[in-house]
Design an enzyme around this catalytic site. Structure first.
Site, PDB file in Angstrom:
ATOM      1  N   ASP A  56       0.707  -1.234  -0.014  1.00  0.00           N
ATOM      2  CA  ASP A  56       0.001   0.066   0.040  1.00  0.00           C
ATOM      3  C   ASP A  56       0.818   1.181  -0.095  1.00  0.00           C
ATOM      4  O   ASP A  56       1.837   1.351   0.828  1.00  0.00           O
ATOM      5  CB  ASP A  56      -0.863   0.094   1.213  1.00  0.00           C
ATOM      6  CG  ASP A  56      -1.701   1.314   1.225  1.00  0.00           C
ATOM      7  OD1 ASP A  56      -2.781   1.648   0.380  1.00  0.00           O
ATOM      8  OD2 ASP A  56      -1.375   2.199   2.350  1.00  0.00           O
ATOM      9  N   TYR A  61       2.487  10.178   0.892  1.00  0.00           N
ATOM     10  CA  TYR A  61       3.453   9.671   1.632  1.00  0.00           C
ATOM     11  C   TYR A  61       4.854  10.273   0.878  1.00  0.00           C
ATOM     12  O   TYR A  61       5.316   9.829  -0.231  1.00  0.00           O
ATOM     13  CB  TYR A  61       3.612   8.248   1.527  1.00  0.00           C
ATOM     14  CG  TYR A  61       2.364   7.538   1.996  1.00  0.00           C
ATOM     15  CD1 TYR A  61       1.637   8.180   3.159  1.00  0.00           C
ATOM     16  CD2 TYR A  61       2.117   6.264   1.654  1.00  0.00           C
ATOM     17  CE1 TYR A  61       0.443   7.389   3.645  1.00  0.00           C
ATOM     18  CE2 TYR A  61       0.961   5.719   2.418  1.00  0.00           C
ATOM     19  CZ  TYR A  61       0.236   6.315   3.333  1.00  0.00           C
ATOM     20  OH  TYR A  61      -0.993   5.698   3.876  1.00  0.00           O
ATOM     21  N   LYS A  86      -3.916   5.904  -3.371  1.00  0.00           N
ATOM     22  CA  LYS A  86      -5.131   6.643  -2.955  1.00  0.00           C
ATOM     23  C   LYS A  86      -5.364   7.776  -3.776  1.00  0.00           C
ATOM     24  O   LYS A  86      -4.510   8.334  -4.390  1.00  0.00           O
ATOM     25  CB  LYS A  86      -4.851   7.069  -1.559  1.00  0.00           C
ATOM     26  CG  LYS A  86      -4.404   5.764  -0.388  1.00  0.00           C
ATOM     27  CD  LYS A  86      -4.163   6.186   0.900  1.00  0.00           C
ATOM     28  CE  LYS A  86      -3.935   4.975   1.803  1.00  0.00           C
ATOM     29  NZ  LYS A  86      -2.449   4.435   1.345  1.00  0.00           N
TER      30      LYS A  86
END
Length: 339
Positions: A56, A61, A86
């Protein structure tokens, strides 16, 4: 390295089956402290070599850094793992001197702009494909929508974007087979109940709210997942480090009542000769809605430590003792419990 035979669990009613242990790639992007790029890539390679088949990442990030590093490894992998990223944040180029780095130590030179609209979701997905250098992403999560991130008033227009077009974009991508599963990735379960009102979802990534320390999401959220045939990936199984000897809970210094509860749980674990982190890592999978636990190691060595905890035998009596002492929420499904 010989691959492990991890148990696999199905995501919702999709054809995806993930290993019950996954790799979360936020820490690899350098949150709070730096992680060298080679070390980050080595960690992803090590995870794949052990047999972990679920990875993931997210645009947030490292402000693009994590997706770049993950893509570097996955493009060269013999077989690709199940990959999630995401939507909800678009990355805009910025002068590093004017950048809002947040807690990222060495992020790429972008600032984030929240956008949960139809066009925002589509743009975010395409941008992620380019950063990853991959044509395929299996799971798309709506990232950090909710009052915990945006506040009550700040969340209202963003939720309107999701309800007014973002959800439609996700459904179109899934219905066309471009992605195989859709969901939300958040730190609060309450917003997921609102999501159920929008339509059907395959999987939710919930961080910190169903752990050995906290089961606030048990009902009505987890029970609704069972009824709606949606799976749950548990992020943050160590509650920001408090369950592995740290002093943080929910990304801040843990309050004394939380510290006291952790001590009480650890006392029970010691009675059974089980390391507290091992119990914390394995606990979420006792719930039938949970398909995966997603820790975030920063190095191959940290991953090996997690695997040692993963291998630790935990007797059913440990769970029942925790329940009897009131250290688990009433109704928590645990092995060995009587009906």
């Amino acid at each position: 390295m010989t691959q492990r035979a991890f148990e696999k669990r199905r995501i919702g009613e999709t054809a995806l089956e993930v290993t019950t242990l996954g790799l979360g790639c936020a820490s690899l992007a350098g949150i709070f402290s730096a992680v060298p790029a080679d070390q980050a890539r080595a960690t992803v390679r090590h995870a794949l070599a052990t047999g972990i088949n679920y990875v993931d990442t997210a645009p947030q990030y490292g402000l693009g850094r994590s997706e770049h590093l993950v893509g570097d490894v996955l493009r060269e992998a013999r077989s690709r793992p199940i990959l999630s990223t995401k939507v909800g944040r678009l990355l805009r180029p910025v002068d590093p001197a004017a950048q809002d780095k947040g807690n990222w130590i060495d992020p790429l030179p972008f600032n984030q702009q929240y956008d949960y609209s139809y066009d925002g979701v589509m743009r975010s997905f395409e941008d992620s494909q380019q950063r990853l250098g991959l044509e395929k992403v299996d799971i798309l999560y709506v990232h950090d929508i909710g009052t915990a991130t945006h506040g009550v008033e700040g969340n209202k227009p963003l939720w309107a974007q999701l309800a007014g077009g973002g959800y439609k974009a996700l459904r179109e991508l899934r219905d066309a087979g471009v992605v195989k599963a859709i969901g939300l990735g958040v730190n609060e379960w309450q917003i997921l109940m609102d999501a159920f009102a929008l339509g059907d979802w395959d999987v939710f990534l919930l961080a910190g709210r169903y752990t050995l320390l906290e089961q606030t999401s048990l009902t009505p959220f987890m029970t609704t997942c069972i009824a709606r045939k949606a799976s749950v990936v548990i992020g943050g199984p160590f509650n920001s480090g408090i369950l592995v000897g740290g002093d943080k809970f929910n990304y801040a210094k843990a309050p004394e009542d939380v510290v006291a509860r952790v001590r009480a749980i650890e006392t029970v674990c010691k009675e059974f000769g089980v390391p507290l982190p091992a119990a914390a890592l394995q606990f979420p999978l006792t719930h039938p809605a949970v398909c995966n636990v997603l820790p975030g190691p920063r190095s191959p060595e940290e991953l090996d430590g997690i695997l040692d905890w993963w291998d630790a035998h935990i007797p059913d009596a440990l769970w029942t003792t925790l329940a009897e002492k009131g250290l688990l929420a009433e109704g928590t499904p645990i092995p060995g419990a009587t009906a």
